[in-house]
Scaffold this motif. Sequence first.
Motif, PDB file in Angstrom:
ATOM      1  N   UNK A  23       0.280  13.768 -16.072  1.00 14.62           N
ATOM      2  CA  UNK A  23      -0.988  13.054 -15.932  1.00 14.62           C
ATOM      3  C   UNK A  23      -0.799  11.556 -15.716  1.00 14.62           C
ATOM      4  N   UNK A  24       0.270  10.995 -16.263  1.00 10.02           N
ATOM      5  CA  UNK A  24       0.554   9.575 -16.036  1.00 10.02           C
ATOM      6  C   UNK A  24       0.789   9.320 -14.555  1.00 10.02           C
ATOM      7  N   UNK A  25       1.523  10.212 -13.907  1.00  9.44           N
ATOM      8  CA  UNK A  25       1.773  10.050 -12.467  1.00  9.44           C
ATOM      9  C   UNK A  25       0.533  10.368 -11.639  1.00  9.44           C
ATOM     10  N   UNK A  26      -0.333  11.245 -12.128  1.00  9.27           N
ATOM     11  CA  UNK A  26      -1.605  11.482 -11.423  1.00  9.27           C
ATOM     12  C   UNK A  26      -2.434  10.197 -11.405  1.00  9.27           C
ATOM     13  N   UNK A  27      -2.489   9.530 -12.541  1.00  6.80           N
ATOM     14  CA  UNK A  27      -3.221   8.257 -12.629  1.00  6.80           C
ATOM     15  C   UNK A  27      -2.559   7.219 -11.726  1.00  6.80           C
ATOM     16  N   UNK A  28      -1.240   7.140 -11.754  1.00  8.94           N
ATOM     17  CA  UNK A  28      -0.514   6.176 -10.915  1.00  8.94           C
ATOM     18  C   UNK A  28      -0.794   6.417  -9.439  1.00  8.94           C
ATOM     19  N   UNK A  29      -0.769   7.678  -9.019  1.00  7.45           N
ATOM     20  CA  UNK A  29      -1.035   7.997  -7.615  1.00  7.45           C
ATOM     21  C   UNK A  29      -2.455   7.602  -7.222  1.00  7.45           C
ATOM     22  N   UNK A  30      -3.409   7.825  -8.130  1.00  9.10           N
ATOM     23  CA  UNK A  30      -4.798   7.428  -7.850  1.00  9.10           C
ATOM     24  C   UNK A  30      -4.922   5.912  -7.767  1.00  9.10           C
ATOM     25  N   UNK A  31      -4.184   5.201  -8.591  1.00  6.25           N
ATOM     26  CA  UNK A  31      -4.228   3.738  -8.555  1.00  6.25           C
ATOM     27  C   UNK A  31      -3.649   3.205  -7.250  1.00  6.25           C
ATOM     28  N   UNK A  32      -2.575   3.813  -6.757  1.00  6.41           N
ATOM     29  CA  UNK A  32      -1.972   3.387  -5.482  1.00  6.41           C
ATOM     30  C   UNK A  32      -2.942   3.677  -4.328  1.00  6.41           C
TER      31      UNK A  32
ATOM     32  N   UNK B   7      21.765  -5.539   0.793  1.00  7.08           N
ATOM     33  CA  UNK B   7      22.282  -6.874   1.039  1.00  7.08           C
ATOM     34  C   UNK B   7      21.743  -7.363   2.367  1.00  7.08           C
ATOM     35  N   UNK B   8      21.255  -8.591   2.371  1.00  7.09           N
ATOM     36  CA  UNK B   8      20.732  -9.221   3.574  1.00  7.09           C
ATOM     37  C   UNK B   8      21.416 -10.578   3.688  1.00  7.09           C
ATOM     38  N   UNK B   9      22.491 -10.653   4.494  1.00 11.11           N
ATOM     39  CA  UNK B   9      23.244 -11.906   4.590  1.00 11.11           C
ATOM     40  C   UNK B   9      23.897 -12.205   3.266  1.00 11.11           C
ATOM     41  N   UNK B  10      23.654 -13.389   2.733  1.00 11.69           N
ATOM     42  CA  UNK B  10      24.217 -13.774   1.449  1.00 11.69           C
ATOM     43  C   UNK B  10      23.241 -13.574   0.303  1.00 11.69           C
ATOM     44  N   UNK B  11      22.112 -12.932   0.573  1.00 11.24           N
ATOM     45  CA  UNK B  11      21.122 -12.712  -0.479  1.00 11.24           C
ATOM     46  C   UNK B  11      21.158 -11.249  -0.901  1.00 11.24           C
ATOM     47  N   UNK B  12      21.376 -11.033  -2.185  1.00  8.14           N
ATOM     48  CA  UNK B  12      21.352  -9.687  -2.738  1.00  8.14           C
ATOM     49  C   UNK B  12      19.937  -9.419  -3.235  1.00  8.14           C
ATOM     50  N   UNK B  13      19.418  -8.260  -2.907  1.00  7.35           N
ATOM     51  CA  UNK B  13      18.054  -7.925  -3.295  1.00  7.35           C
ATOM     52  C   UNK B  13      18.056  -6.867  -4.392  1.00  7.35           C
ATOM     53  N   UNK B  14      17.213  -7.070  -5.377  1.00  6.23           N
ATOM     54  CA  UNK B  14      17.056  -6.155  -6.487  1.00  6.23           C
ATOM     55  C   UNK B  14      15.599  -5.689  -6.489  1.00  6.23           C
ATOM     56  N   UNK B  15      15.304  -4.555  -5.860  1.00  5.02           N
ATOM     57  CA  UNK B  15      13.906  -4.153  -5.740  1.00  5.02           C
ATOM     58  C   UNK B  15      13.259  -3.795  -7.072  1.00  5.02           C
ATOM     59  N   UNK B  16      14.016  -3.359  -8.044  1.00  4.93           N
ATOM     60  CA  UNK B  16      13.452  -3.054  -9.354  1.00  4.93           C
ATOM     61  C   UNK B  16      12.577  -1.818  -9.365  1.00  4.93           C
ATOM     62  N   UNK B  17      11.727  -1.743 -10.318  1.00 10.63           N
ATOM     63  CA  UNK B  17      10.823  -0.626 -10.550  1.00 10.63           C
ATOM     64  C   UNK B  17       9.810  -0.500  -9.420  1.00 10.63           C
ATOM     65  N   UNK B  18       9.430   0.737  -9.060  1.00 14.07           N
ATOM     66  CA  UNK B  18       8.378   0.894  -8.056  1.00 14.07           C
ATOM     67  C   UNK B  18       7.023   0.687  -8.724  1.00 14.07           C
ATOM     68  N   UNK B  19       6.023   0.359  -7.924  1.00 18.45           N
ATOM     69  CA  UNK B  19       4.667   0.216  -8.449  1.00 18.45           C
ATOM     70  C   UNK B  19       4.198   1.545  -9.046  1.00 18.45           C
ATOM     71  N   UNK B  20       4.582   2.668  -8.425  1.00 18.40           N
ATOM     72  CA  UNK B  20       4.176   3.980  -8.935  1.00 18.40           C
ATOM     73  C   UNK B  20       4.721   4.192 -10.347  1.00 18.40           C
ATOM     74  N   UNK B  21       6.000   3.872 -10.549  1.00 22.22           N
ATOM     75  CA  UNK B  21       6.582   4.021 -11.887  1.00 22.22           C
ATOM     76  C   UNK B  21       5.941   3.056 -12.881  1.00 22.22           C
TER      77      UNK B  21
END
Length: 88
Positions: A74-83, A29-43
Amino acid sequence: MSKETGGPAFPAEAKLNRINNEAYPVQTRDGDIFQFPGLTMRDYFAAKAMQGILANPGQLDNVNDDAAKWVARDSYKVADAMITARNK
């Protein structure tokens, strides 16, 4: 060991409802704005890599515990390489 996540894939913000002071489930929470970060780029990248791997018709014959572990790893290996490539 901490992994680079790439940050949120689909962040969103919502203002607090002033009538009943309710919002959807909150992570930060930041003041009156609620933040929803959602899925990470890695996921997100891992999910896309997994879709590509499983799109191979030959994978349909290999659906078992060992194959599932291989696909996930292997999906996470590819994700890590993409990041890594994205951060260059």
